[in-house]
Scaffold this active site. Structure first.
Site, mmCIF file in Angstrom:
data_model
loop_
_atom_site.group_PDB
_atom_site.id
_atom_site.type_symbol
_atom_site.label_atom_id
_atom_site.label_comp_id
_atom_site.label_asym_id
_atom_site.label_seq_id
_atom_site.Cartn_x
_atom_site.Cartn_y
_atom_site.Cartn_z
ATOM 1 N N CYS A 51 0.898 -1.162 0.000
ATOM 2 C CA CYS A 51 0.000 0.000 0.000
ATOM 3 C C CYS A 51 0.928 1.201 0.000
ATOM 4 O O CYS A 51 1.560 1.501 1.018
ATOM 5 C CB CYS A 51 -0.907 0.034 1.230
ATOM 6 S SG CYS A 51 -1.899 1.544 1.250
ATOM 7 N N CYS A 67 -0.495 4.087 2.531
ATOM 8 C CA CYS A 67 -0.489 3.944 3.989
ATOM 9 C C CYS A 67 -0.231 2.486 4.349
ATOM 10 O O CYS A 67 0.907 2.040 4.279
ATOM 11 C CB CYS A 67 -1.777 4.458 4.603
ATOM 12 S SG CYS A 67 -3.278 4.037 3.705
ATOM 13 N N SER A 68 -1.248 1.750 4.732
ATOM 14 C CA SER A 68 -1.000 0.389 5.218
ATOM 15 C C SER A 68 -2.151 -0.554 4.902
ATOM 16 O O SER A 68 -2.367 -1.514 5.633
ATOM 17 C CB SER A 68 -0.790 0.434 6.734
ATOM 18 O OG SER A 68 -1.937 1.003 7.346
HETATM 19 FE FE FE Z 1 -3.476 1.984 3.194
#
Ligand code: FE
Length: 221
Positions: free
Chosen positions: A122, A125-126
């Site tokens: 990603c 972000c995560s």
């Molecule tokens: Fe993300």
């Protein structure tokens, strides 16, 4: 529970900022403080139910993990009809594996072949396929992985000890809040006749992110 809009709202808040990840730490980041403040306001106004949030987090910390993804992969290796269904609509195919379905989420399975190796990231972000892999590893959320996975995937794989044949292309899939990916690794040679339970033992978390290979038969028998 999946149809409860309160739970959905809570899941969305937590999905990106995971304030509970660090509840044992002494320092909260500015973002974590903001999320916590938002959570408090939403709870006070009755939009979210703290008990429902706690139940959801408890599930992700204790019940949901890469063992679910491993069972999905093992079934895909054993059952051609399931593999086809998985590649066509992973969101639907993984139901029944103890997956906590979240409204609006979309899971896509990408198959490794001798021609193409898949890797997920990603960059923003995560975002991570929590429903099949559980909580993301720390490195997955790190800035170096997020940027280098796209710019230098072969270099990142080398750092993970993964070397691909020169003829294998690497495709990097960028996850989002709504669309997640799981890699379907190649079934290791020498596993003819293995049961799904035995095959699942070969499937590592990293092999489903694309930063690793499944274990070899001799490693589990
Ligand atoms: Fe993300």
């Amino acid at each position: 529970m999946a149809n409860d809009p309160h739970v959905t709202a809570a899941a969305h808040v937590h999905r990106h900022d995971h304030p509970h990840d660090d509840r044992h730490g002494s320092e909260l980041s500015e973002m974590q403080l903001r999320v916590r403040a938002l959570e408090t306001v939403l709870a006070e106004k009755g939009y979210i139910d703290p008990a429902a949030i706690d139940a959801l987090i408890e599930a992700y910390e204790t019940k949901v993990g890469p063992h679910i993804g491993a069972r999905v992969v093992a079934k895909a290796w054993s059952d051609p009809a399931f593999k086809k269904a998985l590649l066509e609509d992973a969101t639907k195919a993984v139901l029944g594996f103890g997956v906590i379905n979240r409204v609006g989420d979309h899971l896509i399975a990408v198959e490794n072949t001798p021609q193409q190796h898949n890797m997920i990231v990603c960059t923003l972000c995560s975002c991570y396929p929590w429903e099949v892999l559980g909580l993301p590893p720390v490195w997955y959320k790190s800035a170096p992985y997020r940027s280098r996975a796209v710019n230098d995937p072969r270099g990142v794989l080398a750092d993970f000890g993964v070397t691909l044949p020169p003829g294998t292309a690497i495709r990097v899939w960028d996850s989002t809040a709504e669309t997640r990916f799981i890699v379907l690794p190649m079934r290791p040679a020498g596993t003819q006749g293995w049961s799904e339970e035995e095959l699942a033992k070969l499937v590592t978390r990293d092999s489903m992110i694309g930063t690793g290979f499944p274990k070899q038969p001799h490693e589990v028998k």
